[in-house]
Motif scaffolding. Structure first.
Motif, PDB file in Angstrom:
ATOM      1  N   UNK A  47     -27.403 -80.164  44.174  1.00  0.00           N
ATOM      2  CA  UNK A  47     -27.778 -80.602  45.518  1.00  0.00           C
ATOM      3  C   UNK A  47     -28.764 -79.579  46.068  1.00  0.00           C
ATOM      4  N   UNK A  48     -30.045 -79.954  46.036  1.00  0.00           N
ATOM      5  CA  UNK A  48     -31.095 -79.019  46.457  1.00  0.00           C
ATOM      6  C   UNK A  48     -31.257 -78.986  47.969  1.00  0.00           C
ATOM      7  N   UNK A  49     -31.058 -80.147  48.621  1.00  0.00           N
ATOM      8  CA  UNK A  49     -31.247 -80.224  50.069  1.00  0.00           C
ATOM      9  C   UNK A  49     -30.188 -81.146  50.661  1.00  0.00           C
ATOM     10  N   UNK A  50     -29.716 -80.783  51.855  1.00  0.00           N
ATOM     11  CA  UNK A  50     -28.936 -81.690  52.688  1.00  0.00           C
ATOM     12  C   UNK A  50     -29.590 -81.639  54.058  1.00  0.00           C
ATOM     13  N   UNK A  51     -30.189 -82.758  54.468  1.00  0.00           N
ATOM     14  CA  UNK A  51     -31.025 -82.759  55.666  1.00  0.00           C
ATOM     15  C   UNK A  51     -30.326 -83.265  56.915  1.00  0.00           C
ATOM     16  N   UNK A  52     -29.029 -83.554  56.819  1.00  0.00           N
ATOM     17  CA  UNK A  52     -28.312 -84.117  57.963  1.00  0.00           C
ATOM     18  C   UNK A  52     -26.986 -83.397  58.147  1.00  0.00           C
ATOM     19  N   UNK A  53     -26.380 -83.626  59.309  1.00  0.00           N
ATOM     20  CA  UNK A  53     -25.072 -83.082  59.620  1.00  0.00           C
ATOM     21  C   UNK A  53     -24.169 -84.212  60.107  1.00  0.00           C
ATOM     22  N   UNK A  54     -22.846 -84.038  60.029  1.00  0.00           N
ATOM     23  CA  UNK A  54     -21.954 -85.071  60.557  1.00  0.00           C
ATOM     24  C   UNK A  54     -22.264 -85.368  62.018  1.00  0.00           C
ATOM     25  N   UNK A  55     -22.306 -86.649  62.331  1.00  0.00           N
ATOM     26  CA  UNK A  55     -22.635 -87.074  63.687  1.00  0.00           C
ATOM     27  C   UNK A  55     -24.096 -87.403  63.888  1.00  0.00           C
ATOM     28  N   UNK A  56     -24.952 -87.056  62.907  1.00  0.00           N
ATOM     29  CA  UNK A  56     -26.380 -87.302  63.045  1.00  0.00           C
ATOM     30  C   UNK A  56     -26.688 -88.790  62.935  1.00  0.00           C
ATOM     31  N   UNK A  57     -27.572 -89.295  63.801  1.00  0.00           N
ATOM     32  CA  UNK A  57     -28.077 -90.657  63.710  1.00  0.00           C
ATOM     33  C   UNK A  57     -29.291 -90.650  62.790  1.00  0.00           C
ATOM     34  N   UNK A  58     -29.307 -91.567  61.812  1.00  0.00           N
ATOM     35  CA  UNK A  58     -30.401 -91.593  60.855  1.00  0.00           C
ATOM     36  C   UNK A  58     -31.044 -92.973  60.838  1.00  0.00           C
ATOM     37  N   UNK A  59     -32.309 -93.018  60.492  1.00  0.00           N
ATOM     38  CA  UNK A  59     -33.048 -94.273  60.395  1.00  0.00           C
ATOM     39  C   UNK A  59     -33.048 -94.764  58.954  1.00  0.00           C
ATOM     40  N   UNK A  60     -33.267 -96.044  58.757  1.00  0.00           N
ATOM     41  CA  UNK A  60     -33.354 -96.592  57.407  1.00  0.00           C
ATOM     42  C   UNK A  60     -34.493 -95.918  56.658  1.00  0.00           C
ATOM     43  N   UNK A  61     -34.227 -95.507  55.424  1.00  0.00           N
ATOM     44  CA  UNK A  61     -35.249 -94.869  54.613  1.00  0.00           C
ATOM     45  C   UNK A  61     -35.348 -93.372  54.796  1.00  0.00           C
ATOM     46  N   UNK A  62     -34.594 -92.801  55.740  1.00  0.00           N
ATOM     47  CA  UNK A  62     -34.647 -91.357  55.965  1.00  0.00           C
ATOM     48  C   UNK A  62     -34.005 -90.633  54.779  1.00  0.00           C
ATOM     49  N   UNK A  63     -34.617 -89.514  54.369  1.00  0.00           N
ATOM     50  CA  UNK A  63     -34.082 -88.727  53.257  1.00  0.00           C
ATOM     51  C   UNK A  63     -32.880 -87.936  53.746  1.00  0.00           C
ATOM     52  N   UNK A  64     -31.708 -88.265  53.205  1.00  0.00           N
ATOM     53  CA  UNK A  64     -30.479 -87.612  53.627  1.00  0.00           C
ATOM     54  C   UNK A  64     -30.230 -86.330  52.843  1.00  0.00           C
ATOM     55  N   UNK A  65     -30.513 -86.367  51.546  1.00  0.00           N
ATOM     56  CA  UNK A  65     -30.290 -85.220  50.671  1.00  0.00           C
ATOM     57  C   UNK A  65     -31.128 -85.408  49.422  1.00  0.00           C
ATOM     58  N   UNK A  66     -31.253 -84.350  48.642  1.00  0.00           N
ATOM     59  CA  UNK A  66     -31.994 -84.403  47.385  1.00  0.00           C
ATOM     60  C   UNK A  66     -31.141 -83.750  46.305  1.00  0.00           C
ATOM     61  N   UNK A  67     -30.982 -84.467  45.189  1.00  0.00           N
ATOM     62  CA  UNK A  67     -30.299 -83.921  44.016  1.00  0.00           C
ATOM     63  C   UNK A  67     -31.351 -83.725  42.933  1.00  0.00           C
ATOM     64  N   UNK A  68     -31.566 -82.477  42.542  1.00  0.00           N
ATOM     65  CA  UNK A  68     -32.604 -82.185  41.560  1.00  0.00           C
ATOM     66  C   UNK A  68     -31.979 -81.819  40.221  1.00  0.00           C
ATOM     67  N   UNK A  69     -32.664 -82.221  39.156  1.00  0.00           N
ATOM     68  CA  UNK A  69     -32.251 -81.770  37.826  1.00  0.00           C
ATOM     69  C   UNK A  69     -32.916 -80.433  37.580  1.00  0.00           C
ATOM     70  N   UNK A  70     -32.256 -79.541  36.858  1.00  0.00           N
ATOM     71  CA  UNK A  70     -32.823 -78.212  36.637  1.00  0.00           C
ATOM     72  C   UNK A  70     -32.394 -77.698  35.284  1.00  0.00           C
ATOM     73  N   UNK A  71     -33.131 -76.753  34.798  1.00  0.00           N
ATOM     74  CA  UNK A  71     -32.769 -76.106  33.536  1.00  0.00           C
ATOM     75  C   UNK A  71     -33.097 -74.625  33.640  1.00  0.00           C
ATOM     76  N   UNK A  72     -32.427 -73.790  32.872  1.00  0.00           N
ATOM     77  CA  UNK A  72     -32.616 -72.344  32.920  1.00  0.00           C
ATOM     78  C   UNK A  72     -33.444 -71.896  31.722  1.00  0.00           C
TER      79      UNK A  72
END
Length: 680
Positions: free
Chosen positions: A624-649
């Motif tokens: 989970x690279x990003x979480x752009x919202x918090x509980x209680x937040x009002x969001x619009x359709x299509x808004x990016x809520x979070x990002x899950x990125x694949x990664x390697x070392x």
């Protein structure tokens, strides 16, 4: 009673107002900010604004509703269904304010408000009930966890593995607490292929009027979709036993007013069990009205005014079927947006049918906005005919001829359900929609898609301000056809046409007429007429560029065609693994923090919209690279809520990430619905 306030909204408010108008009783509406423009507000004699939009600050606020009654001089309150309709505290507050409560006594509401207590009462009254052992084993599976204080799927979980029982009980309790303010849950055996049969009663001091039964077995997510009266393929002895059990249930608590006793019927063993009693008017009450020729709202008013003896009612006649038209997609995800057209053929609305025909009880009209704050039901469509087969056919015909544009609806699924072999045979069970893919994307009529392309071309031609007199698409030297790419059911289709001095030309058909809202084609000697609406500035999917969408109704089916832009705005692209809000809503809780490792399909957060909870899951395994919202937040359709990125070392310990982009992320929805309805 001289002036009735309806402490509710939409279709049920209009339904109560219709009876009040016929009886000469004045009406008062209450409305949230989001509902200010809905038809029911304008139909009331007086209307009071309840500032805000959430149910808690509007239709669930007892003090505001009582203040509205006082300010308008209302002397009675009808609660409708849902919201405060089964709140004993609200009923007592209404009576304490000196107003007439159009509903059962608060004590009756309390007695049946807790499913645990209700089962105890029914057991004492000799009504069979479903009971699970205190210490269930694998032999008792599957089990059903249910909220004691609510219904409609909220706080309800099917458990097929004993190891998951504890977690499902906890999840159900949390959801029930959020939805009903009471986290009490209980467990009972789950009858996977039962039928949901309920009995309509109206209680009087001198007896209980039983108005037959309804079959409500066609459900999704424990929410009724199709209801009918009488219940088909029910042995006569069982039918009479159900009626007597319902009468005993009502008499055991001295019930007054309209109510429904719900049962789970096991057709394999020809036995039934008490589920619950709804101490209010049911959503599906019109099918009973059609079969018995009664007005249940009028009976409610008479009981509230002191009627003591049940009226004489004619024997039931014919058959009635009701479907619920929802603003939702094929995955049962609620949809929002503007209702561009809602034109359903019907002979009556909010009242008795003069003869065989179709009744429409709608909460919305063309131009209204479907918001994320409340239930997704747009309307109920009810048919009555002398026979069940005729009623099913008449109802399907009305749905096929309907013009429903602007929001995605379950109309295609309803048509598929009405045509299903088990439904037509009357052998459907509550498992029907869970076991069959009914109402998925149908193969669109290719000529309807061609008509959509021509409507767009005609729309372009009509909007020109330069050389408006030149035929659309006309060229001195034609080297290739004009071309528009449309997205239909998730697939892209190209429509090609030529512009000539005489109008449009397409391969395989003769274009007789082409305007922005109507196209007539002759194909193999058969004339086909298509009518439609072209809407500008609509997103095809969350995060996609805004474009034009054409809603086309044809002789065979209806299709929605979205114009695919020639170029994509890079600013509208999202990183791979973005979780987008499928609709406007409120973030309920976060299930994964930034930096957490998640598997594909793992829950990341929960979004609540239209009284349903939707679990948004990881579209891929990763971090989970990003979480752009918090509980209680009002969001619009299509808004990016979070990002899950694949990664390697790498060998030196640095992290490399996949930085590719995509137009949309993945979400899966699992939710339960609103309007307090039912097991299964």
């Amino acid at each position: 009673m001289t002036r009735v306030l309806v402490a509710n909204r939409g279709e049920i408010a209009r339904r109560v107002f219709a009876t009040c108008r016929r009886l000469g009783i004045e009406t008062v509406a209450v409305h949230s900010d989001a509902d200010a423009g809905l038809p029911y507000v304008g139909e009331a004699d007086l209307a009071v604004r309840l500032p805000g939009n959430s149910p808690a600050e509007t239709y669930l606020d007892t003090d505001r509703i009582l203040a509205a009654a006082a300010s308008t001089g209302a002397d009675a309150i009808h609660p409708g269904y849902g919201f405060l309709s089964e709140s004993a505290g609200f009923a007592r507050a209404v009576e304490a304010a000196g107003l007439t409560w159009i509903g059962p006594a608060p004590e009756s509401i309390e007695a049946m408000g807790s499913k645990v207590r209700a089962k105890e009462l029914m057991r004492e009254a000799g009504v069979p009930v479903l009971e699970a052992p205190e210490e269930p084993t694998d032999a008792d599976l599957p089990l059903l966890v249910k909220a004691s204080a609510g219904g409609g799927g909220r706080g309800m979980r099917v458990v097929e593995e004993l190891a998951r029982l504890e977690d499902e009980v906890a999840a159900a309790a949390a959801e029930a607490q959020s939805a009903f303010g009471d986290g009490t849950v209980f467990v009972e055996p789950y009858v996977a292929r039962g039928r949901h049969v309920e009995v309509q009663v109206v209680g009087y001091p001198d007896g209980v009027l039983v108005l037959g039964e309804r079959d409500c077995s066609v459900q999704r997510r424990h929410q009724k979709v199709v209801e009918e009266a009488p219940a088909p393929r029910l042995p006569e002895a069982t039918r009479k036993a159900l009626h007597e059990a319902a009468r005993a249930a009502a008499e055991s608590i001295g019930y007054r007013g309209a109510g429904t006793v719900e049962f789970l019927y096991d057709p394999a063993a020809d036995r039934f069990f008490f589920l619950e009693m709804n101490t209010r008017l049911q959503v599906e009450h019109p099918v009973t009205e059609a079969v018995f020729g009664v007005d249940l709202v009028e009976l409610q008013l008479e009981v509230a005014e002191g009627a003591t003896t049940p009226p004489d009612v004619a024997e039931p006649r014919g058959h009635a079927v009701e479907v619920r038209l929802y603003a939702e997609d094929a995955a049962y995800t609620p949809q929002t947006g503007t209702v561009v057209a809602l034109d359903i053929p019907h002979e009556a609305a909010f009242g008795p049918l003069p003869a065989a025909g179709v009744r429409l009880d709608s909460g919305f009209a063309a131009g209204d906005e479907v918001t994320p704050f409340y239930d997704a039901m747009l309307a109920k469509v009810i048919s009555w005919a002398p026979t069940r087969e005729q009623a099913l056919r008449r109802l399907a015909g009305a749905l096929r001829r309907a013009r429903i544009h602007g929001v995605t609806t379950n109309r295609d699924q309803l048509l598929a359900i009405l045509a299903d072999e088990d439904v037509r045979a009357g052998t459907m069970t509550t498992a029907l929609l869970g076991e069959r893919d009914l109402g998925g994307p149908a193969q669109p009529d290719p000529w309807a898609v061609v008509a959509a392309g021509l409507m767009l071309a005609a729309d372009d031609a009509g909007r020109r301000t330069v050389q408006a007199g030149i035929p659309a698409g006309w060229r001195n030297v034609t080297s290739q056809p004009q071309r528009v790419v449309l997205e239909v059911g998730g697939e892209e289709t190209a429509v090609e046409w030529w512009g000539t001095r005489d109008g449009f030309v397409v391969d395989g058909a003769t274009v007789l007429l082409a305007t922005p809202d109507e196209v007539r084609l002759e194909v193999d000697g058969v004339r086909r007429t298509y009518r439609g609406d072209t809407i500008h500035g609509v997103s095809r999917t969350p995060g996609a560029p805004r474009t034009r969408v054409v809603y086309v109704d044809g002789p065979d089916t209806s299709v929605v065609c979205a114009q695919v832009p020639r170029f994509t705005d890079p600013a509208l692209q999202h990183a791979t693994g973005s979780l987008l809000a499928p609709m406007p809503g409120t973030v309920v809780r976060l299930l994964a923090e930034p930096g957490a490792e998640v598997a594909e399909g793992a829950p990341v957060l929960v979004l609540e919209a239209m009284k349903m909870q939707h679990t948004v899951t990881a579209p891929q395994a990763g971090t989970v690279a990003e979480v752009n919202v918090e509980p209680g937040a009002q969001v619009a359709a299509g808004e990016v809520l979070a990002v899950v990125s694949t990664s390697s070392t790498t060998e030196d310990g640095s992290i490399t990430e996949d930085g590719s982009t995509t137009e949309d992320g993945s979400t899966t929805e699992e939710g339960s619905t609103t309007d307090k309805e039912e097991q299964q």
